[in-house]
Design a protein around this motif. Structure first.
Motif, short mmCIF file in Angstrom:
data_model
loop_
_atom_site.label_atom_id
_atom_site.label_comp_id
_atom_site.label_asym_id
_atom_site.label_seq_id
_atom_site.Cartn_x
_atom_site.Cartn_y
_atom_site.Cartn_z
N GLN A 228 0.78 -0.89 -0.10
CA GLN A 228 0.08 0.14 -0.18
C GLN A 228 0.96 1.35 -0.22
OE1 GLN A 228 -2.15 -0.40 4.01
NE2 GLN A 228 -3.81 -2.22 2.75
N GLY A 229 0.33 1.84 -0.83
CA GLY A 229 1.60 3.02 -0.84
C GLY A 229 2.70 3.01 -1.77
N MET A 230 3.08 1.95 -2.44
CA MET A 230 4.46 2.03 -3.54
C MET A 230 4.13 2.35 -4.71
SD MET A 230 6.31 -1.51 -1.69
CE MET A 230 7.48 -1.36 -3.15
N SER A 231 4.69 2.53 -5.74
CA SER A 231 4.73 3.62 -6.77
C SER A 231 5.56 2.03 -7.63
CB SER A 231 5.39 4.82 -6.52
OG SER A 231 3.91 5.38 -6.54
N ALA A 232 5.49 2.28 -8.91
CA ALA A 232 6.45 1.59 -10.10
C ALA A 232 7.59 1.91 -9.36
CB ALA A 232 5.53 1.58 -11.30
N GLU A 233 8.77 0.91 -9.21
CA GLU A 233 10.25 1.04 -9.33
C GLU A 233 10.67 1.51 -8.05
OE1 GLU A 233 11.95 -0.68 -11.76
OE2 GLU A 233 10.15 -0.60 -13.48
N GLU A 234 9.48 1.14 -7.36
CA GLU A 234 10.22 0.86 -5.20
C GLU A 234 10.00 -0.30 -4.87
OE1 GLU A 234 7.97 5.36 -4.31
OE2 GLU A 234 6.93 3.80 -3.47
N GLU A 235 10.94 -0.14 -4.34
CA GLU A 235 11.65 -1.11 -2.91
C GLU A 235 11.52 -1.32 -1.53
OE1 GLU A 235 15.21 -3.86 -4.76
OE2 GLU A 235 15.44 -3.25 -3.10
N LYS A 236 10.92 -2.57 -1.50
CA LYS A 236 10.88 -2.23 0.28
C LYS A 236 11.00 -3.31 0.72
CE LYS A 236 6.90 -0.01 1.79
NZ LYS A 236 5.56 0.44 2.10
#
Length: 493
Positions: free
Chosen positions: A205-213
């Protein structure tokens, strides 16, 4: 032949049998013929040596053993048939008590039997079922599900939210070591659906494309089950689902109807029919519970034959582990993922087994009291239905159940189903407000068993492993006496 029956308990008897040797002549003839074919005696062709020559060569003992082992199952069956008040539902434990050569053979057979059950008056039973009113929200939900089938996904440049579809790469590491089997790329997942990895929805939730967590979660399977792992998720795309407008054009696309009104009315009717089927199933299940609650043996609730219960427990345990290729460690891992111990599983398994056996005993008594019979067509229909459930051709399914001796089990299933429908017809079915419910259109005629495809508590054996479940077959066979006909292992000299 003489036989007497001793009632050891409401669910167990001892049958005492005495057979004069004169009645065993056919058994002796078969024994001599069989032994003669196995023993080579100079001067005689195989199978042609006279009885006196055979006995002189091998002694009388082997002949008597052959006669006794072959005669006992037949004589046991005859004793059961002659005892009209005895209905065996398990394997007998047979003990030879006397072999007086030339005079008599005596043996005892202890076996579990169906107790004499007194049933409550069907006409006096009342069960309450739920209303079948279809709410508009139910219709809207069905329509939305249909629209979702025709929906499209479109990429968006914004953070992911519940209901969005994301394309993700996943990896996991324990103590810095990457877990190969927990790595995947290009995986499509609906945010908020759950069931993948604990914590994944909150992370996405709240992540966008190309983001990593990276987040911490506990693995539930594999070599590192129950270990904490560092889970890395990378979002490569975020897509939202677009549903088609609910209008006449959609109705024509998704159904045979020309207008949205016609489509929604059809959905409403289908939901109503589904709720009525649920109502009928409720009536069935709740009436069965009342039947069991009111059934008595004397002043007591229906007692359970221990050997039959144990056979049911063993069958259920076998089937549970069979799903994991009989790997106890994998099964233990599964139980752990459900926050359950093996001891808890065994306790619940026994409780369900006892319930299933009690259901069967009561329904068998009901079927007897109502003189329920099963026709060839009804048996064939049930076999075809179950073959479809297993995804097997009916001919192959029939062959397997015959090899496993389970045809009687299916016969009894149909008979119990018909008996329960008869009980539902006789009882009073009401709504919470007291209004009567008419289920006659769902119950069919006296020869049908429409709503009871599977009696609660019934177990249908896995066709992949039917040969391993002979004990359960014996417990539920239409003629329990026949189950011991060829079973010599339980004979104790």
């Amino acid at each position: 032949m003489k036989s007497t029956v001793e009632h050891l308990s409401p669910t167990r008897v001892r049958i005492n049998v005495e057979v004069p040797f004169d009645e065993l002549k056919p058994d002796f003839d078969r024994a001599y013929k069989k032994i003669a074919e196995q023993v080579r005696i100079p001067g005689f062709r195989p199978g042609k040596a006279p009885a006196r020559i055979l006995e002189a060569r091998i002694g009388r003992g082997p002949v008597l053993d052959e006669v006794v082992n072959n005669a006992i199952p037949t004589k046991y069956q005859e004793a059961v048939v002659s005892s009209e008040d005895v209905t065996p539902i398990g394997r007998p434990e047979i003990e030879v008590t006397e072999i007086a050569d030339g005079e008599r053979l005596a043996f005892t057979a202890e076996v579990d039997v169906r107790p004499e059950i007194e049933l409550p008056d069907l006409a006096g039973l009342t069960v309450e079922v739920d209303e079948t009113e279809v709410a508009e929200s139910d219709v809207t939900e069905q329509l939305d599900q249909l629209r979702a089938r025709f929906g499209t996904l479109a990429g968006v440049e914004r953070p992911a939210a519940d209901g969005d579809y994301v394309q993700i790469d996943l990896s996991a590491a324990v103590d810095g070591k990457e877990i190969e089997e927990a790595t995947t790329t290009g995986f499509s997942y609906e945010v908020g659906q759950g069931g993948l990895i604990e914590g994944i929805d909150e992370a996405l939730q709240g992540m966008s494309a190309e983001e990593e967590k990276t987040f911490t979660s506990t693995l539930v399977a594999g070599e590192y089950a129950d270990r904490e792992a560092e889970i890395t998720v990378k979002v490569t795309a975020v897509k939202e689902r677009h549903l088609p407008d609910a209008d006449d054009e959609f109705a024509q696309l998704a159904s045979e109807f020309d207008t949205l009104d016609e489509l929604t009315e059809n959905l409403r009717e289908r939901l109503g029919q589904s709720k009525r089927m649920e109502q009928a199933a409720q009536a069935r299940d709740r009436l069965l519970d009342k039947l069991v609650e009111g059934a008595r043996v004397g002043e007591d609730p229906v007692p359970l034959p221990e050997s039959v219960v144990q056979a049911e427990v063993d069958t259920r345990s076998h089937d549970a582990v069979h799903a994991f290729d009989h790997d106890e460690e994998k099964f233990a891992e599964f139980l752990s993922s459900q926050d359950k111990t093996r001891e808890q599983f065994d306790a619940e398994n026994r409780e369900e087994a006892e319930k299933a056996v009690r259901y069967r005993l009561v329904l068998d008594a009901l079927a007897d009291s109502e003189e329920i019979s099963v026709g060839d067509q009804e048996l064939t229909e049930r076999i075809v239905y179950q073959a479809q459930q297993y995804g097997m051709p009916p001919e192959q399914f029939v062959q397997q159940i015959q090899q496993a001796g389970q045809l009687g089990v299916i016969y009894q299933d149909v008979r119990r189903s018909k008996a329960l429908i008869t009980a539902v017809r006789s009882a009073s079915v009401t709504l919470p407000n007291g209004d009567a419910v008419d289920l006659s259109d769902l119950l069919g005629s006296d020869d049908d068993a429409e709503i009871v495809e599977e009696v609660p508590g019934e177990v249908v054996e896995s066709s992949d492993d039917t040969a391993d479940t002979a004990d359960d077959t014996a417990a539920a066979d239409a003629d329990g006496a026949g189950d011991a006909a060829g079973d010599k292992a339980d004979v104790k000299a």
